[in-house]
Design an enzyme around this catalytic site. Structure first.
Site, PDB file in Angstrom:
ATOM      1  N   ASP A  42      11.376   1.075   1.726  1.00  0.00           N
ATOM      2  CA  ASP A  42      11.854   0.750   0.387  1.00  0.00           C
ATOM      3  C   ASP A  42      12.499   2.010  -0.199  1.00  0.00           C
ATOM      4  O   ASP A  42      12.705   3.016   0.515  1.00  0.00           O
ATOM      5  CB  ASP A  42      10.736   0.147  -0.487  1.00  0.00           C
ATOM      6  CG  ASP A  42       9.686   1.171  -0.950  1.00  0.00           C
ATOM      7  OD1 ASP A  42       9.743   2.342  -0.509  1.00  0.00           O
ATOM      8  OD2 ASP A  42       8.803   0.786  -1.737  1.00  0.00           O
ATOM      9  N   CYS A  74       6.857   3.079   2.812  1.00  0.00           N
ATOM     10  CA  CYS A  74       6.944   2.953   1.354  1.00  0.00           C
ATOM     11  C   CYS A  74       6.156   4.131   0.782  1.00  0.00           C
ATOM     12  O   CYS A  74       5.821   5.058   1.526  1.00  0.00           O
ATOM     13  CB  CYS A  74       6.457   1.593   0.859  1.00  0.00           C
ATOM     14  SG  CYS A  74       4.750   1.184   1.258  1.00  0.00           S
ATOM     15  N   THR A 122       3.075   4.402  -0.243  1.00  0.00           N
ATOM     16  CA  THR A 122       1.719   4.485   0.313  1.00  0.00           C
ATOM     17  C   THR A 122       1.591   3.942   1.730  1.00  0.00           C
ATOM     18  O   THR A 122       0.588   4.197   2.403  1.00  0.00           O
ATOM     19  CB  THR A 122       0.748   3.659  -0.556  1.00  0.00           C
ATOM     20  OG1 THR A 122       1.160   2.285  -0.491  1.00  0.00           O
ATOM     21  CG2 THR A 122       0.751   4.136  -2.003  1.00  0.00           C
ATOM     22  N   GLY A 123       2.526   3.117   2.158  1.00  0.00           N
ATOM     23  CA  GLY A 123       2.419   2.389   3.427  1.00  0.00           C
ATOM     24  C   GLY A 123       1.604   1.119   3.285  1.00  0.00           C
ATOM     25  O   GLY A 123       1.651   0.239   4.149  1.00  0.00           O
ATOM     26  N   HIS A 137      -6.461   1.294  21.323  1.00  0.00           N
ATOM     27  CA  HIS A 137      -7.450   0.241  21.050  1.00  0.00           C
ATOM     28  C   HIS A 137      -6.856  -0.995  20.380  1.00  0.00           C
ATOM     29  O   HIS A 137      -7.351  -2.101  20.600  1.00  0.00           O
ATOM     30  CB  HIS A 137      -8.557   0.786  20.147  1.00  0.00           C
ATOM     31  CG  HIS A 137      -9.476   1.750  20.828  1.00  0.00           C
ATOM     32  ND1 HIS A 137     -10.749   2.004  20.388  1.00  0.00           N
ATOM     33  CD2 HIS A 137      -9.298   2.525  21.928  1.00  0.00           C
ATOM     34  CE1 HIS A 137     -11.333   2.897  21.179  1.00  0.00           C
ATOM     35  NE2 HIS A 137     -10.468   3.239  22.121  1.00  0.00           N
ATOM     36  N   HIS A 168     -10.504  -4.077  24.737  1.00  0.00           N
ATOM     37  CA  HIS A 168      -9.654  -4.117  23.535  1.00  0.00           C
ATOM     38  C   HIS A 168      -8.738  -5.345  23.553  1.00  0.00           C
ATOM     39  O   HIS A 168      -8.429  -5.909  22.506  1.00  0.00           O
ATOM     40  CB  HIS A 168      -8.837  -2.830  23.429  1.00  0.00           C
ATOM     41  CG  HIS A 168      -9.678  -1.600  23.469  1.00  0.00           C
ATOM     42  ND1 HIS A 168     -10.656  -1.347  22.535  1.00  0.00           N
ATOM     43  CD2 HIS A 168      -9.735  -0.577  24.367  1.00  0.00           C
ATOM     44  CE1 HIS A 168     -11.262  -0.210  22.823  1.00  0.00           C
ATOM     45  NE2 HIS A 168     -10.725   0.274  23.941  1.00  0.00           N
TER      46      HIS A 168
HETATM   47  O1  LIG Z   1       4.004   2.109  -1.918  1.00  0.00           O
HETATM   48  C1  LIG Z   1       4.515   1.071  -2.238  1.00  0.00           C
HETATM   49  C2  LIG Z   1       3.875  -0.249  -1.975  1.00  0.00           C
HETATM   50  O2  LIG Z   1       2.648  -0.076  -1.298  1.00  0.00           O
HETATM   51  C3  LIG Z   1       5.804   1.062  -2.987  1.00  0.00           C
HETATM   52  O3  LIG Z   1       6.642   2.045  -2.446  1.00  0.00           O
HETATM   53  C4  LIG Z   1       5.550   1.337  -4.453  1.00  0.00           C
HETATM   54  O4  LIG Z   1       4.634   0.403  -4.986  1.00  0.00           O
HETATM   55  C5  LIG Z   1       6.861   1.283  -5.251  1.00  0.00           C
HETATM   56  O5  LIG Z   1       6.583   1.625  -6.584  1.00  0.00           O
HETATM   57  P1  LIG Z   1       7.743   1.847  -7.661  1.00  0.00           P
HETATM   58  O6  LIG Z   1       8.409   0.504  -7.835  1.00  0.00           O
HETATM   59  O7  LIG Z   1       6.991   2.306  -8.899  1.00  0.00           O
HETATM   60  O8  LIG Z   1       8.698   2.885  -7.123  1.00  0.00           O
END
Ligand SMILES: O=C(CO)[C@H](O)[C@H](O)COP(=O)(O)O
Length: 148
Positions: free
Chosen positions: A8, A65, A67-68, A98, A133
């Site tokens: 993103d 993104c 956080t992932g 695994h 696994h």
């Molecule tokens: O990590 C994320 C989802 O897990 C996104 O990158 C995040 O939530 C985007 O936030 P924003 O719209 O405030 O830039």
């Protein structure tokens, strides 16, 4: 290796750097964007990358993104996809040995380019061990097919 990669708006820079590194290492890379820094919805990119892995059009997927976490939630909704947020080398290795993880989700806000590049290299080069696994992954596939 055929790799589909997407992010993103929060992962654009890291994704571009990883695309360069993956191509330089001889991989066939499909860069699914986003190519803009304006805010966008991560499930739209997760759908493309996870869809390609699900259909066998890519052997592995990488999603970034902030956080992932959102990417992993979205990617895991697609049949046959095993996605997780990874930011540790040892876990990256185990996720292949695994779990046969086929979509790697990275927290762009928490990883340097060097750390992410090294982690991706480890993840791509580690084989699934099979055996016990594989039995466990079959049970996960069963859950996917018979949930609810
Ligand atoms: O990590 C994320 C989802 O897990 C996104 O990158 C995040 O939530 C985007 O936030 P924003 O719209 O405030 O830039």
């Amino acid at each position: 290796m055929r790799i589909s990669i997407g992010s993103d708006h929060r992962g654009v820079k890291l994704r571009a750097e990883l695309v360069d590194a993956l191509k330089a290492a001889g991989n066939e890379v499909a860069d699914e964007g986003t190519f803009q820094t304006e805010s966008m919805d991560y499930p739209d990119v997760a759908e493309v990358v996870a869809g390609k892995v699900s259909k066998g059009e890519a052997e592995r997927g990488i999603l970034i993104c902030a956080t992932g976490v959102g990417m992993s939630i979205a990617a895991n909704k697609v049949a046959g996809v095993r996605a997780a947020v990874i930011q540790d080398e040892a876990v990256a290795k185990l996720s292949r040995q695994h779990n046969n993880l086929n979509v790697l989700c990275l927290p762009g806000d928490a990883l340097s380019t060097d750390a992410a590049t090294s982690l991706v290299k480890t993840w791509l080069s580690t084989e699934f061990e099979g055996g016990r696994h594989a039995r466990r992954l079959e049970k996960i596939s069963h859950l996917e097919q018979h949930q609810g």
